[in-house]
Design an enzyme around this catalytic site. Structure first.
Site, PDB file in Angstrom:
ATOM      1  N   THR A   1       0.810  -1.221   0.000  1.00  0.00           N
ATOM      2  CA  THR A   1       0.000   0.000   0.000  1.00  0.00           C
ATOM      3  C   THR A   1       0.844   1.272   0.000  1.00  0.00           C
ATOM      4  OG1 THR A   1      -0.290  -0.478   2.368  1.00  0.00           O
ATOM      5  CG2 THR A   1      -2.164  -0.903   0.916  1.00  0.00           C
ATOM      6  N   GLU A   2       2.167   1.138   0.221  1.00  0.00           N
ATOM      7  CA  GLU A   2       3.091   2.259   0.048  1.00  0.00           C
ATOM      8  C   GLU A   2       4.473   1.731  -0.293  1.00  0.00           C
ATOM      9  OE1 GLU A   2       3.500   5.238   3.090  1.00  0.00           O
ATOM     10  OE2 GLU A   2       1.336   5.419   3.391  1.00  0.00           O
ATOM     11  N   ASN A   3       5.075   2.343  -1.303  1.00  0.00           N
ATOM     12  CA  ASN A   3       6.485   2.122  -1.622  1.00  0.00           C
ATOM     13  C   ASN A   3       6.915   3.266  -2.530  1.00  0.00           C
ATOM     14  OD1 ASN A   3       8.380   0.332  -3.946  1.00  0.00           O
ATOM     15  ND2 ASN A   3       9.055   0.524  -1.822  1.00  0.00           N
TER      16      ASN A   3
END
Length: 460
Positions: free
Chosen positions: A367-369
């Site tokens: 969900t985040e990178n």
């Protein structure tokens, strides 16, 4: 509009989105306080970040989020840009104090209207909304009543969750309860470097427990109101390694892993807190009631993996409680970003396999990178080769893990826009899209052009 050039990084294997499977979810992520601005529009209440940024010296260059990217007013154009970039899924958070100015009780119709317009416009453009209930911006009025260290927050958060589900659940099918609970409790209630700026175990320990209770309670409420929704929560996680293969360093790395990667995940999975590895956290039992062990557990549909770096750990006798120190990448002579985070793509591969070992995790979504690097706007273009390389190399490792059996089913870039980066202010830029904060001009970076072309690829 977007130009038709395609950004490439030399000597990088060609990625094909079809290799990830046709049902793999691709998107971008943002957070309300970091992009919306409009901090006091209509009857919006103050959040802890509104208050924290008003204190001198808390944020670099005394930056604040009063205007940020002005997404509150500019969302139609930004969503059009997103559509032009072929981005199918948009993760954003709801501002609790925009919807409920004092955190409980009275609601703001103007806040409801704004998020209704945002959600409806996403759907009109063929963009699927993914909503995060809490991304660090607690209403200040609730902080005045004790904030996360006050057990009453379980009922406050429950009221807010039910309100959001009932108000937006007819159009939103994908929900995340919390964003990185270890970060907002640790940085906000132990180290004091994030809002609300509290320090010490007296705030941190109860904040951890009540946050973990809210994580599960939020999931239960969402599912009770929206039984067919996809409900997850997100965990900040870093691949942890000891500096040397000696027993003291290995045990130190194990303790850091328990704190950073397992403290909020394992209670949700029914495994309880990892207190055998974090003996100093045993004081959390003081805040636990008889039924809390069961209340900490919820069967999430997915776990959001949020990874940026690896941490290398060495034993430190003089470091209280953990007896461990992180060895900065500068001292290890390895590449790192503007956030002083090591660039280590293999880390996300190891983490996806690590979390695959938990039998109660149904699936994972990254969900985040993303990464912050120096960006130079030159002749209307931004050649952000380092970010492009970062994304491609991390995606190669996501694909590698998936092909080896890790049940990862989505990937969201942090972030769509350059934005307010909490205590670091506006200096670090993570966006696929550059924002000139003086003029609010948007410019798609080469990394954004590459991501567009990657997402638009169709087999012949």
């Amino acid at each position: 509009m977007i130009d038709n050039s395609t950004a490439q990084v030399q000597d990088q294997p060609v990625l094909n989105r079809l290799d990830f499977g046709k049902d793999f979810d691709w998107g971008v992520a943002t957070a309300a306080y970091q992009i919306e601005g409009a901090h006091d529009t209509a009857d919006k209440g103050a959040s802890i970040w509104d208050v924290f940024t008003g204190k001198r010296g808390k944020v670099k260059q005394n930056h604040h989020g009063k205007i940020a990217c002005d997404f509150f007013n500019r969302y139609p154009d930004d969503l059009m840009l997103m559509q032009e970039m072929a981005i199918p899924n948009f993760r954003f958070s709801l501002s609790w104090s925009r919807l409920m100015p004092t955190g409980t009780g009275k609601i703001s119709q103007q806040g409801i209207d704004y998020y209704n317009r945002l959600i409806d416009h996403c759907l009109e453009l063929g963009i699927t909304p993914w909503v995060t209930l809490y991304h660090w911006d607690l209403p200040h009025e609730l902080e005045k009543r004790g904030g996360w260290p006050n057990r009453d927050i379980v009922s406050w958060f429950g009221e807010y969750t039910a309100f959001c589900a009932n108000t937006f659940g007819d159009r939103v099918n994908n929900w995340m309860v919390l964003n990185e609970p270890m970060v907002f409790t640790g940085a906000g209630y132990f180290l004091g470097v994030h809002a609300p700026g509290r320090r010490g175990f007296g705030s941190f320990i109860p904040a951890v427990h009540h946050t973990a209770l809210c994580q599960a309670e939020g999931g239960r409420i969402l599912k009770s109101i929206l039984p067919h929704a996809e409900v997850g929560t997100t965990i900040s996680c870093s691949h942890i390694e000891p500096i040397r293969q000696r027993e003291k360093d290995i045990k130190a790395a194990h303790r850091v892993d328990a704190l950073l990667n397992r403290l909020f995940l394992e209670p949700a999975l029914g495994l309880g807190y990892p207190l055998d590895d974090l003996k100093f956290m045993r004081r959390i039992e003081k805040y636990m009631k008889p039924d809390d062990e069961a209340l900490l557990q919820f069967d999430f549909d997915f776990i959001g993996i949020q990874n940026y770096t690896r941490e290398v750990v060495k034993y430190s006798f003089w470091t209280p409680f953990l007896q461990a120190n992180l060895v900065p990448p500068k001292k290890r002579n390895v590449p790192y970003t503007l956030m002083n985070w090591e660039v280590y793509p293999e880390g996300i591969y190891h983490l996806l396999h690590k979390y695959s070992q938990y039998k109660n995790i149904k699936k994972m979504i990254v969900t985040e990178n993303g990464a912050a690097f120096p960006d130079e706007l030159k002749d209307g273009q931004i050649n952000d080769e380092q970010r492009l390389d970062f994304l491609q190399r991390y995606l190669q490792q996501v694909l590698r893990a998936k092909q080896e059996g890790a049940n990862v089913q989505g990937y969201f870039v942090w972030s769509f826009l350059d934005n307010f980066e909490w205590a670091e202010g506006y200096d670090p830029r993570f966006g696929l899209v550059h924002v000139d904060y003086e003029t609010q001009q948007r410019t798609i970076k080469d990394s954004g052009i590459w991501y567009r072309d990657f997402l638009m690829y169709r087999s012949k």
